[in-house]
Design an enzyme around this catalytic site. Structure first.
Site, PDB file in Angstrom:
ATOM      1  N   LYS A 140       0.856  -1.191   0.000  1.00 25.54           N
ATOM      2  CA  LYS A 140       0.000   0.000   0.000  1.00 25.54           C
ATOM      3  C   LYS A 140       0.889   1.238   0.000  1.00 25.54           C
ATOM      4  O   LYS A 140       1.730   1.403   0.875  1.00 25.54           O
ATOM      5  CB  LYS A 140      -0.913   0.025   1.225  1.00 25.54           C
ATOM      6  CG  LYS A 140      -1.817   1.260   1.263  1.00 25.54           C
ATOM      7  CD  LYS A 140      -2.855   1.177   2.359  1.00 25.54           C
ATOM      8  CE  LYS A 140      -2.348   1.653   3.699  1.00 25.54           C
ATOM      9  NZ  LYS A 140      -2.175   3.113   3.802  1.00 25.54           N
TER      10      LYS A 140
ATOM     11  N   HIS B 274     -11.230  12.700  -2.901  1.00 22.79           N
ATOM     12  CA  HIS B 274     -12.485  13.306  -2.440  1.00 22.79           C
ATOM     13  C   HIS B 274     -12.567  14.702  -3.049  1.00 22.79           C
ATOM     14  O   HIS B 274     -11.920  15.626  -2.582  1.00 22.79           O
ATOM     15  CB  HIS B 274     -12.486  13.381  -0.904  1.00 22.79           C
ATOM     16  CG  HIS B 274     -13.802  13.775  -0.316  1.00 22.79           C
ATOM     17  ND1 HIS B 274     -14.061  13.727   1.028  1.00 22.79           N
ATOM     18  CD2 HIS B 274     -14.945  14.215  -0.884  1.00 22.79           C
ATOM     19  CE1 HIS B 274     -15.301  14.117   1.269  1.00 22.79           C
ATOM     20  NE2 HIS B 274     -15.852  14.436   0.115  1.00 22.79           N
ATOM     21  N   ASP B 275     -13.368  14.849  -4.119  1.00 23.93           N
ATOM     22  CA  ASP B 275     -13.465  16.147  -4.795  1.00 23.93           C
ATOM     23  C   ASP B 275     -14.742  16.109  -5.636  1.00 23.93           C
ATOM     24  O   ASP B 275     -15.533  15.167  -5.529  1.00 23.93           O
ATOM     25  CB  ASP B 275     -12.202  16.366  -5.660  1.00 23.93           C
ATOM     26  CG  ASP B 275     -11.876  17.847  -5.830  1.00 23.93           C
ATOM     27  OD1 ASP B 275     -12.822  18.642  -6.061  1.00 23.93           O
ATOM     28  OD2 ASP B 275     -10.696  18.212  -5.741  1.00 23.93           O
TER      29      ASP B 275
ATOM     30  N   THR C 136     -13.422  15.805 -11.300  1.00 24.32           N
ATOM     31  CA  THR C 136     -12.017  15.837 -10.876  1.00 24.32           C
ATOM     32  C   THR C 136     -11.568  14.461 -10.395  1.00 24.32           C
ATOM     33  O   THR C 136     -10.476  13.990 -10.737  1.00 24.32           O
ATOM     34  CB  THR C 136     -11.836  16.886  -9.759  1.00 24.32           C
ATOM     35  OG1 THR C 136     -12.278  18.138 -10.264  1.00 24.32           O
ATOM     36  CG2 THR C 136     -10.393  16.996  -9.307  1.00 24.32           C
TER      37      THR C 136
ATOM     38  N   GLY D 146       0.673  -2.844   8.559  1.00 27.64           N
ATOM     39  CA  GLY D 146       1.902  -2.072   8.420  1.00 27.64           C
ATOM     40  C   GLY D 146       2.956  -2.511   9.398  1.00 27.64           C
ATOM     41  O   GLY D 146       3.688  -3.479   9.170  1.00 27.64           O
ATOM     42  N   ARG D 147       3.021  -1.789  10.525  1.00 24.98           N
ATOM     43  CA  ARG D 147       4.129  -1.956  11.475  1.00 24.98           C
ATOM     44  C   ARG D 147       4.371  -3.377  11.980  1.00 24.98           C
ATOM     45  O   ARG D 147       5.538  -3.744  12.165  1.00 24.98           O
ATOM     46  CB  ARG D 147       3.931  -0.982  12.634  1.00 24.98           C
ATOM     47  CG  ARG D 147       4.204   0.448  12.200  1.00 24.98           C
ATOM     48  CD  ARG D 147       3.590   1.456  13.125  1.00 24.98           C
ATOM     49  NE  ARG D 147       2.130   1.446  13.044  1.00 24.98           N
ATOM     50  CZ  ARG D 147       1.338   2.250  13.730  1.00 24.98           C
ATOM     51  NH1 ARG D 147       1.865   3.116  14.569  1.00 24.98           N
ATOM     52  NH2 ARG D 147       0.036   2.194  13.579  1.00 24.98           N
TER      53      ARG D 147
HETATM   54  O1  C5P Z   1       1.096   0.076  10.920  1.00 24.65           O
HETATM   55  P1  C5P Z   1      -0.366  -0.219  10.813  1.00 24.65           P
HETATM   56  O2  C5P Z   1      -0.679  -1.681  10.621  1.00 24.65           O
HETATM   57  O3  C5P Z   1      -1.153   0.404  11.928  1.00 24.65           O
HETATM   58  O4  C5P Z   1      -0.794   0.508   9.465  1.00 24.65           O
HETATM   59  C1  C5P Z   1      -2.116   0.525   9.055  1.00 24.65           C
HETATM   60  C2  C5P Z   1      -2.257   1.266   7.763  1.00 24.65           C
HETATM   61  O5  C5P Z   1      -3.641   1.381   7.467  1.00 24.65           O
HETATM   62  C3  C5P Z   1      -1.715   2.690   7.781  1.00 24.65           C
HETATM   63  O6  C5P Z   1      -1.217   2.968   6.472  1.00 24.65           O
HETATM   64  C4  C5P Z   1      -2.907   3.536   8.068  1.00 24.65           C
HETATM   65  O7  C5P Z   1      -2.826   4.816   7.515  1.00 24.65           O
HETATM   66  C5  C5P Z   1      -4.015   2.746   7.388  1.00 24.65           C
HETATM   67  N1  C5P Z   1      -5.344   2.947   7.950  1.00 24.65           N
HETATM   68  C6  C5P Z   1      -5.659   2.719   9.278  1.00 24.65           C
HETATM   69  N2  C5P Z   1      -6.928   2.898   9.734  1.00 24.65           N
HETATM   70  C7  C5P Z   1      -7.860   3.311   8.886  1.00 24.65           C
HETATM   71  C8  C5P Z   1      -7.575   3.538   7.560  1.00 24.65           C
HETATM   72  C9  C5P Z   1      -6.292   3.345   7.102  1.00 24.65           C
HETATM   73  O8  C5P Z   1      -4.802   2.350  10.056  1.00 24.65           O
HETATM   74  N3  C5P Z   1      -9.084   3.448   9.336  1.00 24.65           N
END
Ligand code: C5P
Length: 237
Positions: A39, A70-71, A75, A216-217
């Site tokens: 992502k 969002h627009d 667009t 992510g993390r």
């Molecule tokens: O590191 P982590 O697993 O928390 O990352 C989650 C990802 O999902 C991040 O890129 C965050 O911006 C995105 N995200 C989120 N919650 C949402 C929408 C998107 O954590 N409601």
């Protein structure tokens, strides 16, 4: 049925939240073949631009471009068409942009030769019940608002939505089996919650109807990201 047809590792979308394209490409390379997609969000996109998206695509990596468009309808429709030229696999836009915006984006997308999946963001999890009621003056509960927006996105022809694990089951029930649900806020039991509050394990999220998990993390900050990704896939199998 879409929910059962996806291989466990293909369900994992790794959030590459950083401002360094070289670092992000390196992480994608390490995880190659063990996750479904990466992502690219606003931070990385604004650091490296559309070229970053193209670089991933050139290496055969599936990219979810977390554009959160969002627009006004025209667009957003044009932005979707231009972004799709990079070859990304999935793009999102805010469902709160309304039916006309989603419909025009979908129409523009459908005309493309290789249209990406178009996904609606329902309600940011940073907005709680109080913010929804007091700031946005929305009288529905977060759950009902998310289900409403998911149905709106489905009626507009979008392929699916982003929703928290908490809302996944209700969205699945309201929208049926072919509609994609992408959930962030996923944490294996062995990972730190970080700043995520409404979390679910990968297996719980999928049991509730999620098709794809944005993680992510727990993967990118693990001492061994590949081992962490493999462990998530094993838990999903
Ligand atoms: O590191 P982590 O697993 O928390 O990352 C989650 C990802 O999902 C991040 O890129 C965050 O911006 C995105 N995200 C989120 N919650 C949402 C929408 C998107 O954590 N409601």
């Amino acid at each position: 049925m879409e929910a059962t047809a996806i291989e466990p590792q293909q369900r994992i979308i790794v959030a590459l939240d950083c401002d360094n394209g070289v670092e992000a490409l390196g992480m994608a390379e390490r995880l190659s073949g063990h996750v479904g997609a990466v992502k690219v969000g606003l931070e990385l996109f604004n650091a490296g631009g559309p070229q970053t998206l193209r670089r991933f695509v050139e290496t055969g990596t599936r990219v979810f471009y977390d554009a959160k468009l969002h627009d006004i309808p025209v667009t957003v429709a044009r932005a979707v068409a231009v972004a799709a030229r990079t070859g990304v696999w999935m793009i999102n836009l805010h469902a709160t942009g309304g039916s006309a915006m989603m419909q025009q984006a979908e129409a523009a997308n459908a005309e493309l030769q290789a249209p990406p999946l178009l996904i609606g963001v329902t309600l940011l999890t940073s907005l709680d019940e109080r913010a929804l009621a007091d700031d946005l003056r929305v009288s529905l509960s977060p759950l009902h608002y998310v289900v409403h927006l998911a149905k709106l996105a489905q009626a507009a022809g979008l392929h699916g939505v982003v929703a928290s694990p908490r809302e996944a089951a209700a969205v699945r029930e309201a929208c049926g089996s072919g509609f994609l649900i992408v959930t962030p806020g996923v944490r294996p039991t062995w990972a730190a919650a970080d700043d995520q509050k409404r979390i679910a394990t990968p297996a719980e999220a999928v049991a509730d109807g999620a098709d794809y998990l944005v993680i992510g993390r727990p993967i990118t900050r693990a001492s061994d990201p590949l081992a962490a990704a493999m462990r998530v896939a094993e838990e999903l199998a």
